[in-house]
Design a protein around this motif. Structure first.
Motif, short mmCIF file in Angstrom:
data_model
loop_
_atom_site.label_atom_id
_atom_site.label_comp_id
_atom_site.label_asym_id
_atom_site.label_seq_id
_atom_site.Cartn_x
_atom_site.Cartn_y
_atom_site.Cartn_z
N MET A 377 29.70 -42.16 26.60
CA MET A 377 30.95 -41.92 25.76
C MET A 377 31.65 -42.15 27.04
N ALA A 378 31.94 -42.49 27.69
CA ALA A 378 33.15 -42.23 29.08
C ALA A 378 33.65 -43.15 29.25
N ASN A 379 33.47 -44.37 28.71
CA ASN A 379 33.94 -45.82 29.10
C ASN A 379 33.50 -46.72 27.36
N ARG A 380 34.20 -46.57 26.35
CA ARG A 380 34.35 -47.72 25.43
C ARG A 380 33.90 -49.40 26.01
N HIS A 381 34.15 -49.80 27.14
CA HIS A 381 33.71 -50.83 27.13
C HIS A 381 32.61 -51.19 28.25
N ARG A 382 31.96 -50.74 28.78
CA ARG A 382 31.54 -50.20 29.91
C ARG A 382 30.22 -50.50 29.28
N PRO A 383 29.56 -50.04 28.30
CA PRO A 383 28.29 -50.22 27.58
C PRO A 383 28.24 -51.64 26.47
N ILE A 384 29.51 -52.07 25.75
CA ILE A 384 29.88 -53.72 25.99
C ILE A 384 29.02 -54.19 27.31
N ILE A 386 26.94 -54.49 29.17
CA ILE A 386 25.81 -53.63 29.47
C ILE A 386 25.02 -54.59 28.38
N GLN A 387 25.19 -54.57 27.45
CA GLN A 387 25.38 -55.00 26.63
C GLN A 387 24.86 -57.00 26.20
N MET A 388 25.72 -57.11 27.35
CA MET A 388 26.07 -58.69 28.36
C MET A 388 25.29 -59.25 29.20
N MET A 389 25.76 -58.32 30.15
CA MET A 389 25.04 -58.71 31.47
C MET A 389 24.68 -57.82 31.29
N GLY A 390 23.55 -57.00 31.24
CA GLY A 390 22.26 -55.84 32.10
C GLY A 390 22.90 -55.49 32.71
N LEU A 391 21.50 -54.57 33.23
CA LEU A 391 21.66 -53.83 34.09
C LEU A 391 21.38 -54.28 35.56
N PRO A 392 21.70 -53.84 36.88
CA PRO A 392 22.37 -53.95 36.98
C PRO A 392 24.03 -54.49 37.09
N PRO A 413 17.59 -55.82 31.12
CA PRO A 413 18.07 -57.17 30.95
C PRO A 413 19.14 -57.46 29.65
N SER A 414 19.70 -58.31 29.79
CA SER A 414 21.01 -58.53 28.87
C SER A 414 19.85 -58.29 27.04
N VAL A 415 20.91 -58.14 26.32
CA VAL A 415 19.33 -58.05 25.19
C VAL A 415 20.44 -59.44 24.25
N GLY A 416 21.69 -60.04 24.77
CA GLY A 416 22.37 -60.95 23.64
C GLY A 416 23.15 -60.62 22.59
N ASP A 421 26.88 -58.45 16.68
CA ASP A 421 25.45 -57.54 16.57
C ASP A 421 26.27 -56.53 17.77
N ILE A 422 26.51 -56.67 18.82
CA ILE A 422 27.18 -55.75 19.82
C ILE A 422 28.21 -54.34 19.35
N ALA A 423 29.62 -54.94 18.32
CA ALA A 423 29.72 -53.90 17.63
C ALA A 423 29.15 -53.13 16.93
N SER A 424 27.92 -53.88 15.72
CA SER A 424 27.67 -52.99 15.18
C SER A 424 26.25 -51.68 15.98
N VAL A 425 25.64 -51.92 16.66
CA VAL A 425 24.79 -51.34 17.23
C VAL A 425 25.20 -50.06 18.28
#
Length: 472
Positions: A377-384, A386-392, A413-416, A421-425
């Motif tokens: 919750m600290a950063n709106r764009h960070r989880p976006i 992470i969905q696109m690029m994976g970790l780390p 892994p990047s979940v694609g 899809d990303i906005a909804s989840v």
């Protein structure tokens, strides 16, 4: 009931009182998903091992593990020198190299839906003449062929016998409270037999105690007595367990919920309760467990624990998330996000978003929780990202991952998925698990995707100068 006493009772019964949550199989990739709604329940073939220095023991292995997924085993304290615990199968084996006094060792089985423990007593003697194998200085352990006796007045019951006496020597058996009139316990071999002469249709729990030179061991049996064969009774002493059709419920003020029903798969249920109180207008049927009603005001999402009580005071619970949104979050976005979370993300983070703490799966990494996540919750764009690029890849500038004080080093892994899809989840996860009252829009995801695509980053781990926007 005292939790330790309750746990001891249930392990003798062969069951466990577990939180009835929708569990999942934790895998290395979110692309491979399996589910199990049960916590592990483990039983060893031998609960006592009498070993001898420099002599290999017969491996002691798990003979029952219930339906719960098990990711690994651990033991505390460390086994005697020379003995090992297989972290994958739970088998205890090896050749002890030194004499060790008798001690209890607690083996833990951990899975994505919870954990269970089993205690094994081990003694290692310097001399093979000191103890008789499996009859050393251990407390007795007994198991009966039947855990319930459903009798009929004035009819001889089928005798119930002890089928397992693993552990210490047994000198006598006793029972508390006294058996119904006409039934008797053989104090030498533990057999329960006879012809009941009274009627008692209420299932009652009887504790049979085996006594030996080194202590006592208990078994628990339910007994009821019907007046005749036409009106049988039920001596079910299993803990109650239920699961709900839905673990996530949301609506808007003035719109009735689709009733959420409880489905029982074990034990008898006497009542349902919930904590904390449900939102105004929503109620829980204390007899059937149905959640229904029409909410009267908005309520941010949170977890509610439905408690299930049986006739012996044994409780289980299920966690359900409920939210009453104003029309500030598109319903279609939540619905699509729930489906994507269940189909993609829950395989790693758990169906209830609880993840796996660092101390649950030592040696295999841990999965951060998505519920109550200050990191998310600290950063709106960070989880976006992470969905696109994976970790780390997506968070080198933010490492390490710290959620609620726990540090994680998970790789993901990047979940694609497309922007929708990303906005909804992420809308679903933020709203249902973290109480957010806004949503992630498709255009917001598209903006972050454009920023990511513009990056010219070295993929060998040297990410200086990537220019990731860290201000949101």
């Amino acid at each position: 009931m005292n939790p330790l006493l309750q746990r001891s009772l249930l392990k003798k019964l062969g069951f466990a009182a577990v939180g009835v949550t929708l569990g999942v199989l934790l895998l290395n990739s979110c692309d491979d998903i399996g589910y199990s709604p049960y916590a592990p329940v483990i039983t060893y073939k031998k609960v006592a091992i009498s070993a001898f220095k420099n002599t290999a023991i017969l491996p002691d292995y798990v003979v029952a593990s219930g339906d719960g997924v098990i990711d690994g085993y651990s033991v505390s304290p460390a086994l005697p020198t020379g003995l090992t615990l297989d972290a994958k199968t739970g088998t205890i084996s090896g050749t002890p190299t030194a004499g060790t006094p008798c001690q209890n060792y607690v083996v833990s089985a951990s899975g994505p839906s919870g954990h269970d423990t089993s205690t094994v007593t081990i003694c290692v003697s310097d001399s093979a003449n000191t103890y008789r194998v499996n009859k050393g200085p251990f407390p007795p352990f007994i198991t009966y062929k039947r855990l319930s006796i459903e009798a009929v007045k004035n009819k001889t019951i089928r005798s119930d016998t002890v089928i397992d006496t693993t552990g210490g020597a047994i000198t006598s058996y006793s029972v508390t409270p006294a058996l119904p009139a006409g039934l008797a316990l053989n104090t030498a071999n533990g057999v329960i037999s006879g012809k009941p002469t009274t009627t008692d249709t209420a299932a009652r729990l009887y504790t049979i105690t085996a006594t030996g030179p080194s202590g006592t061991g208990d078994a628990h049996i339910g007994i009821c007595i019907a007046p005749d064969s036409l009106h049988p009774c039920v001596a079910d002493v299993r803990p109650p367990s239920v699961y709900y059709n839905e673990s996530f419920i949301w609506t808007t003020p003035g719109v009735a919920l689709v009733p959420d029903s409880a489905n029982s798969f074990a034990g008898r249920i006497t009542k349902f309760t919930v904590s904390p109180a449900l939102p105004a207008g929503i109620s829980l049927d204390s007899v059937k467990g149905i959640i229904s009603g029409t909410p009267t005001a908005t309520v941010t999402a949170r977890d509610y624990h439905v408690l299930v009580t049986g006739p012996f005071g044994i409780d289980s619970s299920q966690i359900i998330y409920i939210a009453v949104f104003d029309n500030n979050i598109p319903q279609a976005l939540l619905k699509k996000g729930k489906a994507r979370f269940s189909g993609v993300c829950s395989g790693c983070h758990g169906q209830l978003g609880l993840g796996a703490p660092p101390d649950v799966h030592p040696g295999r990494g841990a999965t951060p929780p998505l519920a109550h996540s200050d990191f998310l919750m600290a950063n709106r764009h960070r989880p976006i990202r992470i969905q696109m690029m994976g970790l780390p890849n997506a968070i080198d500038s933010f490492a390490p991952i710290i959620v609620a004080g726990d540090t994680y080093d998970s790789h993901m892994p990047s979940v694609g998925g497309n922007d929708s899809d990303i906005a909804s989840v992420l809308t679903f996860v933020r709203a249902m698990f973290n109480g957010a009252t806004d949503y992630i829009s498709v255009s917001e995801v598209a903006h972050v995707r454009d920023s990511v695509a513009a990056l010219d980053c070295d993929r060998d781990g040297q990410r200086d100068g990537c220019g990731i926007d860290t201000t949101h």
